[in-house]
Write an enzyme that holds these catalytic residues in place. Sequence first.
Site, PDB file in Angstrom:
ATOM      1  N   LYS A  54      43.362  51.046  35.399  1.00 49.60           N
ATOM      2  CA  LYS A  54      43.751  50.703  34.078  1.00 49.60           C
ATOM      3  C   LYS A  54      42.930  51.249  32.754  1.00 49.60           C
ATOM      4  CE  LYS A  54      45.862  46.840  36.233  1.00 49.60           C
ATOM      5  NZ  LYS A  54      45.721  45.338  36.483  1.00 49.60           N
ATOM      6  N   GLN A  98      41.875  40.353  35.215  1.00 48.12           N
ATOM      7  CA  GLN A  98      42.411  40.809  36.528  1.00 48.12           C
ATOM      8  C   GLN A  98      42.504  39.663  37.667  1.00 48.12           C
ATOM      9  OE1 GLN A  98      43.383  43.851  37.327  1.00 48.12           O
ATOM     10  NE2 GLN A  98      44.189  43.071  39.312  1.00 48.12           N
ATOM     11  N   ASP A 121      49.977  41.101  29.965  1.00 48.77           N
ATOM     12  CA  ASP A 121      50.436  40.785  31.278  1.00 48.77           C
ATOM     13  C   ASP A 121      51.796  39.999  31.140  1.00 48.77           C
ATOM     14  OD1 ASP A 121      49.126  42.104  33.364  1.00 48.77           O
ATOM     15  OD2 ASP A 121      47.637  40.490  33.194  1.00 48.77           O
TER      16      ASP A 121
END
Length: 294
Positions: A54, A98, A121
Amino acid sequence: MLSTTIIDGKETSRKTLQSLAEDIEQLKRQGHTPGLAVVLVGEDPASRVYVNSKVKACEELGIYSQKWTLPTETTQEDLVKLIRQLNADERIHGILVQSPPPRHIDEQAVILNIDPRKDVDGFHPVNVAKLVLEDPTGFVPCTPLGCMELLRSYGISPQGKHAVVIGRSMIVGKPMAHLLMSRQANATVTIAHSRTADLPALCRTADILVAAVGRPGLVTADFIKPGAVVLDVGINRVEDPTRPRGYRIVGDVDYGSVQPLCSAITPVPGGVGPMTIAMLMSNTVKACKLACGM
Ligand code: NDP
């Protein structure tokens, strides 16, 4: 025999990133640089790989990034403190923690502390509600968003089709179903899960079948209506002593038996997977634009 389109996620992701790079250039000319903070708690090797890729994607696109690597024993309180600091940081438009965090961390409680405007997200309840309300200012989870982008870029319209989504997670199954049934996509949607009766028979009624389960090879030829479009979200490691690493990655679909029956299918790897990071970048650019009042 039916000819099958193999949906190329790598190529679609490359094109998406290329067009994002142009957007970013333009934003920078106006004095705005999109910024993403990626937070990793603990030592999970797979999570490390995801976080690094990422950050690398940000670097390649010219997105400002911060990588926070915190030790496993980080307390919930300290993690929330960092999230609040990032919420207040004007250089940061997107925050990603994460998954999965270590067991002592309550992931949902952490998500609740992310400013919904920075929740790239799409896990915060405000963004879940915006998805259901079809409010375009919300953030949609990256993997189902990537699936929709694949359909769009291959000219596959869900309108009037019966879509079956296997899996009801908040990360993939549920948002996928909402996107497919939205007023933009107009599919008729059925969600299946582990308690669904006669899954193969249900799936045989699908014009579009999305498998987001985490069971290698669950979807076999007897699940497929000839000519169906199949999106395989699954990422599963199976032992393979012929490979140097001792394993290979497969999807939820038994590709060999299913592919000849479909009109289009995503392979694993190289299908849905590469789209996820592209959509994260896209959500970060969107967060920046919204923050700048665009
Ligand atoms: P979850 O484990 O959260 O959800 C799996 C879903 O599958 C559940 O709803 C479960 O039902 C259902 N299920 C399990 N077994 C069966 C079965 N035998 N028949 C029908 N349904 C079943 O997984 P995720 O949604 O997080 O991920 C799914 C897959 O997608 C995984 O392989 C994951 O690695 C992959 N993934 C890939 C991404 C990408 O970037 N390509 C990103 C995210 C995930 P129930 O609710 O009843 O338990």
